[in-house]
Design an enzyme around this catalytic site. Sequence first.
Site, mmCIF file in Angstrom:
data_model
loop_
_atom_site.group_PDB
_atom_site.id
_atom_site.type_symbol
_atom_site.label_atom_id
_atom_site.label_comp_id
_atom_site.label_asym_id
_atom_site.label_seq_id
_atom_site.Cartn_x
_atom_site.Cartn_y
_atom_site.Cartn_z
ATOM 1 N N ASN A 154 0.864 -1.181 0.000
ATOM 2 C CA ASN A 154 0.000 0.000 0.000
ATOM 3 C C ASN A 154 0.903 1.234 0.000
ATOM 4 O O ASN A 154 1.509 1.566 1.013
ATOM 5 C CB ASN A 154 -0.903 -0.026 1.245
ATOM 6 N N TRP A 155 0.974 1.869 -1.139
ATOM 7 C CA TRP A 155 1.899 3.001 -1.287
ATOM 8 C C TRP A 155 1.361 4.290 -0.668
ATOM 9 O O TRP A 155 2.059 5.293 -0.619
ATOM 10 C CB TRP A 155 2.227 3.228 -2.765
ATOM 11 N N LYS A 156 0.094 4.270 -0.278
ATOM 12 C CA LYS A 156 -0.540 5.462 0.321
ATOM 13 C C LYS A 156 -0.313 6.683 -0.588
ATOM 14 O O LYS A 156 -0.256 6.525 -1.801
ATOM 15 C CB LYS A 156 -0.031 5.680 1.752
ATOM 16 N N HIS B 269 -9.617 1.383 5.311
ATOM 17 C CA HIS B 269 -8.301 1.556 5.938
ATOM 18 C C HIS B 269 -8.456 2.508 7.127
ATOM 19 O O HIS B 269 -9.235 3.459 7.064
ATOM 20 C CB HIS B 269 -7.298 2.112 4.929
ATOM 21 N N GLU C 37 -6.745 4.852 8.126
ATOM 22 C CA GLU C 37 -6.508 6.264 7.808
ATOM 23 C C GLU C 37 -7.765 6.892 7.202
ATOM 24 O O GLU C 37 -8.031 8.077 7.406
ATOM 25 C CB GLU C 37 -5.293 6.379 6.868
ATOM 26 N N GLU D 98 -5.291 -4.683 10.710
ATOM 27 C CA GLU D 98 -4.225 -3.695 10.885
ATOM 28 C C GLU D 98 -4.449 -2.937 12.191
ATOM 29 O O GLU D 98 -5.222 -1.962 12.214
ATOM 30 C CB GLU D 98 -4.231 -2.691 9.724
ATOM 31 N N GLY E 48 2.791 2.343 10.697
ATOM 32 C CA GLY E 48 3.751 3.429 10.528
ATOM 33 C C GLY E 48 4.547 3.752 11.782
ATOM 34 O O GLY E 48 5.181 4.801 11.865
ATOM 35 N N SER F 286 3.581 -2.111 10.192
ATOM 36 C CA SER F 286 5.043 -2.197 10.353
ATOM 37 C C SER F 286 5.601 -3.569 9.971
ATOM 38 O O SER F 286 6.564 -4.041 10.583
ATOM 39 C CB SER F 286 5.455 -1.820 11.782
ATOM 40 N N GLY G 266 2.851 -1.122 4.202
ATOM 41 C CA GLY G 266 2.926 0.291 3.858
ATOM 42 C C GLY G 266 4.354 0.715 3.583
ATOM 43 O O GLY G 266 4.894 0.495 2.507
ATOM 44 N N GLY G 267 4.999 1.313 4.587
ATOM 45 C CA GLY G 267 6.335 1.892 4.448
ATOM 46 C C GLY G 267 7.328 1.008 3.709
ATOM 47 O O GLY G 267 7.996 1.469 2.767
HETATM 48 P P1 13P Z 1 3.061 0.367 7.561
HETATM 49 O O1 13P Z 1 3.547 -0.915 6.956
HETATM 50 O O2 13P Z 1 3.799 1.572 7.071
HETATM 51 O O3 13P Z 1 2.970 0.274 9.040
HETATM 52 O O4 13P Z 1 1.550 0.580 7.028
HETATM 53 C C1 13P Z 1 0.657 -0.462 7.130
HETATM 54 C C2 13P Z 1 -0.567 -0.089 6.403
HETATM 55 O O5 13P Z 1 -1.293 0.814 6.786
HETATM 56 C C3 13P Z 1 -0.878 -0.816 5.173
HETATM 57 O O6 13P Z 1 -2.146 -0.535 4.723
#
Ligand code: 13P
Length: 249
Positions: free
Chosen positions: A4-6, A94, A96, A166, A172, A211, A232-233
Amino acid sequence: MIGNWKMHGSHLEAIQRVQKLSYLLDPADYDRVEVGVAPPFTSLRSVQTVVQMDDLRIRIAAQNLHWQDRGAYTGEISASMLAKLSVSYAIVGHSERRQCFGEDNRVVNRKAKAAMRAGVTPIVAVGETLEQRERGEATAVIRGQVSGSLARIPTEAIQDLVIAYEPVWAIGTGRHAAPADAQEAIAGIREQIRGRHGSAADRVRILYGGSMNPGNVAALMAKLDIDGGLIGGASLDPDAFAACVRYWK
Ligand code: 13P
């Protein structure tokens, strides 16, 4: 494994990232693990072109969608638009989006159903906040999110679904859930689905997110009910994401 590149990077960076990823992975990796990336909307078309041109086995996912198919919804993107761009999956709910954009389970449910109508598989994200966990409410919160987000989705459709657990406090932060805790939460989600939909629960893929990185992916994936990762990251770095895809090596 879905990256997930956000809201990171232009379409040019997306092209570079997906090309690099494709150099790092080989056919045996794709045979074993389904690999997907969820770029921002502005990069979907570019990623689709690279995937199609090079005949890559990388699935394309969207990070969001609107529940209506068309209409006066300025700024929104529908599931059928995504389907036309060869988008296979769409993340809905999600944390967020729940936290920053006020999406509740009803909205998430509408989006999941809209995705399914267009032939896009929803990745329904759930997870508790730190405060909820500390108050001992994690299980109840997750249960509520699962039942609300999946309301009125028939059993035949449930089995194709992807769910992502999640925990918000792990996203993050560099602080992933202990594999045993992630397993417990994910097994709980599967049991909840079994209670309503019987053996379809065994086919639902449930991912862990928060993470996840090359250093912890193997321990998480070793757990019985954890079927994959929503990353994500670490997915922004093709080397790190490829290492997660090849978690068993
Ligand atoms: P991180 O891997 O950066 O913690 O993000 C997880 C995430 O929100 C994937 O959707």
